[in-house]
Design an enzyme around this catalytic site. Structure first.
Site, PDB file in Angstrom:
ATOM      1  N   HIS A  55       0.829  -1.216   0.000  1.00  0.00           N
ATOM      2  CA  HIS A  55       0.000   0.000   0.000  1.00  0.00           C
ATOM      3  C   HIS A  55       0.864   1.266   0.000  1.00  0.00           C
ATOM      4  O   HIS A  55       0.537   2.261   0.643  1.00  0.00           O
ATOM      5  CB  HIS A  55      -0.952   0.011   1.201  1.00  0.00           C
ATOM      6  N   ASN A 128     -10.150  -3.393   2.241  1.00  0.00           N
ATOM      7  CA  ASN A 128      -9.906  -3.223   0.814  1.00  0.00           C
ATOM      8  C   ASN A 128     -11.212  -2.916   0.097  1.00  0.00           C
ATOM      9  O   ASN A 128     -12.277  -2.863   0.720  1.00  0.00           O
ATOM     10  CB  ASN A 128      -9.284  -4.497   0.213  1.00  0.00           C
ATOM     11  N   TYR A 338       0.644  -4.995  11.379  1.00  0.00           N
ATOM     12  CA  TYR A 338       0.434  -3.607  10.980  1.00  0.00           C
ATOM     13  C   TYR A 338       1.086  -2.639  11.967  1.00  0.00           C
ATOM     14  O   TYR A 338       1.809  -1.720  11.572  1.00  0.00           O
ATOM     15  CB  TYR A 338      -1.057  -3.316  10.820  1.00  0.00           C
TER      16      TYR A 338
END
EC number: 1.11.1.6
Length: 484
Positions: A55, A128, A338
């Site tokens: 990303h 997403n 993350y």
């Protein structure tokens, strides 16, 4: 001398299972003792400097969320309660595989990450523009993304690696079919849906729990680009989606989405026809209809791209009271990966940056670290428990329990039907949409170096729908293998 065919950890020990993370029972949660999983994810997060490992290319905007329906029976989360209640937010759209300077209009899933600045802290929905994903266990994520990145020798994209991995990971078929369909190249960020993708848990004030899935429905309508136009734009205006979002907001054409959820009673998870925590599958909306929650509007562009869009950090583990996690194996890995990526990329104090800082303030005992730019807690007490009236836990906000059972083991999902939902998707498409899907698949597979990879993937398409597999095979000048 060790057998060089054996996969090993970074410290040379043989790996017994590289397909399934270790969980407490078949549904988890994932165990921190799975050091191979932690090593893979931690190393993967540090493979690119300094841009995001995935990303990397993205655009963002500020806005607000407004509650339009009472869902207090399902969750006590402050931002979802009170008709008309507004919560400020920031969103980042992105492509997945490309670098920071790559084109916006490539065939790729789009990241859809929303940060709500609630009165109870920040809440991130990190999803997403597709309701499913290619894999369903985080232990496979570094391998999957490696196939989407550049070949270490040629430094070129490698279709052979892409289709080799997909053909050896049949759970990817549903997402592959979406990616190769018309929706694989959205017309703009404004003209696509968003999804939380994973299953989460909502808890109401009475302590009752419900499984939940998030759906952001675009109010601009779904629009997509043809491959030819997308390729033309990639050459003429590689920042087309970034430019479109900025200009629309500047002109006062504020994009909006309707947030809906699917709600599943906790006990249904034990009897549903497939595992509801498997992120490669969708829940039928006939079984669990969409329930409207509110409306998201984007009405302000960033003042500084780096300070806001680039330094924005999102994690599915950024939760508020009333929202909890599920045993989804992919989600369980993302809870670590993350936040760990942000600690590496932006720093240990990334949550204190203005774009990430919660509006209601922070009260904890974390101190020091690189680039600590606030008062660092000043002279306040710096440990807990203490006798100096420092902040303490609030037991009413403990996460609610769910039962786990079984052996500590590396196991997969029990349900191995990778084909029904992909076939259903194919059969839902119009004749023209099927033709374009097959064309896109064929064109993407033509460069694959090994015929056995093509044949292996054709079998997956055929098992989803005979017409699907046959047409792909014909397009590649091959025959469907006799074994299917």
């Amino acid at each position: 001398m060790a057998n060089n065919k054996h996969l090993t950890t970074s410290w040379g020990a043989p790996v017994g299972d590289n397909q399934n993370s270790m969980t407490a029972g078949s549904r988890g949660p994932t165990l921190i003792q799975d050091v191979h999983l932690l090593e893979k994810l931690a190393h993967f997060n540090r493979e690119r400097v300094p841009e995001r490992v995935v990303h990397a290319k993205g655009a963002g905007a500020h806005g607000y969320f407004e509650v339009t329906n009472d869902v207090s029976n399902y969750t006590k989360a402050d931002l979802f309660n009170g008709l008309g209640k507004q919560t400020p937010l920031f969103i980042r759209f992105s492509t997945v595989a490309g670098e920071n300077g790559s084109a916006d209009t490539v065939r790729d899933p789009r990241g859809f990450a929303v940060k709500f600045y609630t009165e109870e802290g920040n809440y991130d929905i990190v999803g997403n523009n597709t309701p499913v994903f290619f894999i369903r266990d985080a232990i496979k994520f570094p391998d999957f993304i490696h196939t989407q990145k550049r070949d270490p020798q040629t430094h070129l994209k490698n279709p052979t690696a892409v289709w080799d991995f997909w053909s050896l990971s049949p759970e990817s078929l549903h997402q592959v079919s979406i990616l190769m369909s018309d929706r694989g190249i959205p017309a703009t960020f404004r003209h696509m849906h968003g999804f939380g993708s994973h299953t989460f848990k909502w808890v109401n004030k009475a302590g009752e729990g419900f499984w939940v899935k998030y759906h952001f429905k675009t109010e601009q309508g779904v629009k997509n680009l043809s491959p030819d136009l997308a390729a033309k734009l990639a050459g003429e205006n590689p920042d087309y989606h970034t430019e479109d979002l900025f200009n629309a907001i500047e002109k006062g054409e504020h994009p909006s989405w309707r947030l809906c959820v699917q709600i599943m009673p906790l006990e249904d998870a034990n009897t549903y026809r497939f595992d509801p925590f498997d992120v490669t599958k969708v829940w039928s909306q006939k079984d669990y209809p969409l329930i409207e929650v509110g409306r998201m509007v984007l009405n302000k562009n960033p003042e500084n791209y780096f300070a806001e869009v680039e330094q924005a950090t999102f994690s599915p583990g950024t939760l508020v009271p009333g929202v909890e996690v599920s045993p989804d194996k992919m989600l369980q890995g993302r809870l670590f990966a993350y936040a760990d990526a942000h600690r590496y990329r932006v720093g240990a104090n990334h949550q204190a940056l203005p774009i990430n800082a919660p509006k209601n303030g922070v009260h904890n005992y974390q101190r020091d670290g690189q680039m600590r730019f606030d008062s660092n807690g000043g002279r306040s007490v710096y440990y807990e428990p203490n006798s100096f009236d420092g902040p303490q836990e609030s037991p009413e906000n403990k996460q609610t329990p769910y039962p786990v059972e079984g052996n500590a083991d590396a196991v997969g999902y029990d349900h191995h039907d990778h084909y029904t939902q992909a076939g259903d998707l194919y059969r839902l498409l119009t004749k023209d949409e099927r033709t374009r899907l097959v064309h896109n698949v064929v064109e993407a597979m033509k460069p694959v170096a090994l015929e056995k990879i093509k044949l292996r993937q054709i079998q997956h398409f055929y098992k989803a729908d005979p017409e699907y597999g046959t047409r792909v095979a014909e397009g590649l000048g091959l025959s469907v293998p006799q074994e299917v």
